[in-house]
Design a protein around this motif. Structure first.
Motif, short mmCIF file in Angstrom:
data_model
loop_
_atom_site.label_atom_id
_atom_site.label_comp_id
_atom_site.label_asym_id
_atom_site.label_seq_id
_atom_site.Cartn_x
_atom_site.Cartn_y
_atom_site.Cartn_z
N LEU A 153 20.59 4.43 3.95
CA LEU A 153 19.34 3.82 3.50
C LEU A 153 18.47 4.92 2.92
CD1 LEU A 153 17.64 1.11 3.55
CD2 LEU A 153 16.55 2.04 5.60
N LEU A 154 18.10 4.78 1.66
CA LEU A 154 17.21 5.75 1.03
C LEU A 154 15.84 5.12 0.81
CD1 LEU A 154 19.31 7.38 -1.85
CD2 LEU A 154 18.91 8.27 0.46
N TRP A 155 14.83 5.80 1.29
CA TRP A 155 13.46 5.37 1.02
C TRP A 155 12.86 6.41 0.10
CZ3 TRP A 155 8.72 6.95 4.17
CH2 TRP A 155 7.56 6.34 3.67
N ILE A 156 12.46 5.98 -1.08
CA ILE A 156 11.91 6.91 -2.07
C ILE A 156 10.52 6.42 -2.47
CG2 ILE A 156 12.38 8.08 -4.26
CD1 ILE A 156 15.29 7.43 -3.94
N PRO A 157 9.50 6.88 -1.74
CA PRO A 157 8.14 6.46 -2.08
C PRO A 157 7.60 7.30 -3.22
CG PRO A 157 8.09 7.88 -0.16
CD PRO A 157 9.53 7.79 -0.59
N TYR A 158 6.62 6.79 -3.92
CA TYR A 158 5.92 7.65 -4.85
C TYR A 158 5.23 8.73 -4.03
CZ TYR A 158 6.74 4.37 -8.63
OH TYR A 158 7.33 3.57 -9.56
N ALA A 159 5.22 9.96 -4.54
CA ALA A 159 4.63 11.06 -3.78
C ALA A 159 3.20 10.74 -3.39
CB ALA A 159 4.68 12.35 -4.61
N LEU A 160 2.51 10.06 -4.29
CA LEU A 160 1.14 9.68 -4.05
C LEU A 160 1.00 8.79 -2.81
CD1 LEU A 160 -1.27 10.26 -6.03
CD2 LEU A 160 -1.20 7.82 -6.53
N SER A 161 1.92 7.83 -2.68
CA SER A 161 1.78 6.91 -1.56
C SER A 161 2.08 7.61 -0.25
CB SER A 161 2.69 5.68 -1.76
OG SER A 161 4.04 6.03 -1.79
N LEU A 162 2.94 8.61 -0.29
CA LEU A 162 3.26 9.35 0.92
C LEU A 162 2.04 10.16 1.39
CD1 LEU A 162 5.78 9.53 2.64
CD2 LEU A 162 6.34 11.67 1.49
N SER A 163 1.31 10.74 0.43
CA SER A 163 0.14 11.52 0.84
C SER A 163 -0.98 10.60 1.32
CB SER A 163 -0.34 12.43 -0.29
OG SER A 163 -0.62 11.68 -1.43
N GLU A 164 -1.04 9.39 0.77
CA GLU A 164 -1.99 8.38 1.27
C GLU A 164 -1.72 8.10 2.75
OE1 GLU A 164 -4.59 6.38 -0.03
OE2 GLU A 164 -4.55 8.09 -1.41
N GLU A 171 0.80 -1.22 0.00
CA GLU A 171 0.00 0.00 0.00
C GLU A 171 0.84 1.28 0.00
OE1 GLU A 171 -3.29 -0.31 2.80
OE2 GLU A 171 -3.26 -2.46 2.47
N ILE A 172 2.16 1.16 0.18
CA ILE A 172 3.03 2.34 0.09
C ILE A 172 4.14 2.06 -0.92
CG2 ILE A 172 3.45 4.17 1.79
CD1 ILE A 172 3.97 2.05 3.89
N PRO A 173 3.81 2.03 -2.21
CA PRO A 173 4.81 1.65 -3.19
C PRO A 173 5.93 2.69 -3.32
CG PRO A 173 2.82 2.41 -4.29
CD PRO A 173 2.50 2.33 -2.83
N GLY A 174 7.08 2.21 -3.73
CA GLY A 174 8.23 3.08 -3.89
C GLY A 174 9.49 2.25 -4.01
N PHE A 175 10.60 2.81 -3.53
CA PHE A 175 11.90 2.14 -3.65
C PHE A 175 12.69 2.28 -2.36
CE2 PHE A 175 10.49 3.75 -7.72
CZ PHE A 175 10.59 2.63 -8.52
#
Ligand SMILES: [Mg+2]
Lengths: 118, 173
Positions: free
Chosen positions: B159-170, B51-55
């Motif tokens: 450690l880098l966490w790079i979520p899609y901006a969309l998932s962060l606002s979710e 539910e929180i996609p990214g890298f």
């Protein structure tokens, strides 16, 4: 001598578990993904499976369900870094006997295996 | 914090979290996120599903990798395939600890893919990632950066966490 199937995609983690379990005199078999795990299980009928979750080809939860479907008495202990509540609950519901969250203490692994082999 | 504990637990020696910071970058800025784009690094790379996609990426200067992995691998550290496997698994354990915390806190689910380990210039790695965000039409990229240090050996991992901006606002909802 009890036979344990260690399933993990990381060769390093298999080596580590093999050392910990081998020191106890247990025979250790290895598989590097869920598909291999199912094949190895059918072929060797191990007494216990230590199963990682995050793996290529087939993840550990899917392999757990497949093994338990074929052998409802299969003893599978999850050993994964993915220790989220939802994951642990899903694993236990799918028939896992226990859940070890990485990084583990070697004693925790040995105690868990002893308990399961009982 | 959980990621730091996981790292310390895996190595049975103390790693400190030297820095945690959230910033927003444009994709074009990503290759220089660590300073010199030409710096050779070892990186384990994960996509995050759920539910929180990214890298997620665990990055370390390439000349520190052997010293870093030595406690885990002993003499096997010189075997590159084994070293890459260990570096990938370290990233898996640290990254999963981070995701476990997020997922439990926000009552959601987030799982990494199996690792891909690269040895390359940091700019090249981050450039490929930037291309993903460009393709998605995302102009701002949130980056959560955590620096771990191990003082006795003078090592640092990122450690880098790079979520899609969309998932962060979710998540914020
Ligand atoms: Mg794995």
């Amino acid at each position: 001598m009890a036979r344990i199937l260690v399933v993990d995609d990381a060769a390093f983690m298999r080596m580590r578990l093999k050392t910990v379990l081998g020191e106890q005199g247990w025979e250790v078999l290895e598989a590097s993904n869920g598909v291999e795990a199912i094949q190895m299980y059918e072929q060797h009928k191990p007494d216990l499976v230590m199963m990682d979750i995050t793996m290529p080809e087939m993840d550990g939860l899917t392999a757990l369900r497949a093994i338990r479907e074929k052998d409802p008495n299969a003893k599978v202990v999850m050993c994964s870094a993915l220790g989220q509540e939802s994951t642990v609950i899903e694993a236990i519901k799918s028939g896992a006997k226990d859940f070890i969250v990485k990084p583990f203490q070697p004693e925790r692994v040995v105690d868990t295996v002893k308990k399961q082999l009982g | 914090m959980q990621a730091g504990e996981a790292l310390s637990g895996l190595f049975e020696r103390k790693f400190k979290i030297a820095e945690i910071a959230l910033s927003h970058r444009t994709p074009a800025e990503l290759p220089e996120i660590l300073g010199d784009a030409a710096e050779p690094v070892c990186a384990s790379f994960y996509q995050i599903r759920g539910e929180i996609p990214g890298f997620l990426l665990l990055i370390m200067p390439i000349d520190e990798v052997n010293a870093f992995l030595k406690p885990l691998l002993g003499d096997h550290v010189t075997e590159e395939a084994m070293a890459d496997s260990a570096f990938g698994e370290v990233g898996n354990v640290v990254g999963s600890a981070f995701l476990n915390y997020l997922a439990d806190y926000y009552r959601t689910y987030a799982a990494p893919t199996p690792p891909q380990v690269f040895r390359d210039m940091v700019g090249a790695l981050m450039g490929s990632l930037a291309a993903v965000f460009v393709a998605e039409g995302q102009e701002q990229v949130p980056v959560v950066r955590t620096v771990f240090t191990q003082e006795s050996e003078k090592l640092s991992a990122l450690l880098l966490w790079i979520p899609y901006a969309l998932s962060l606002s979710e998540l914020r909802k």
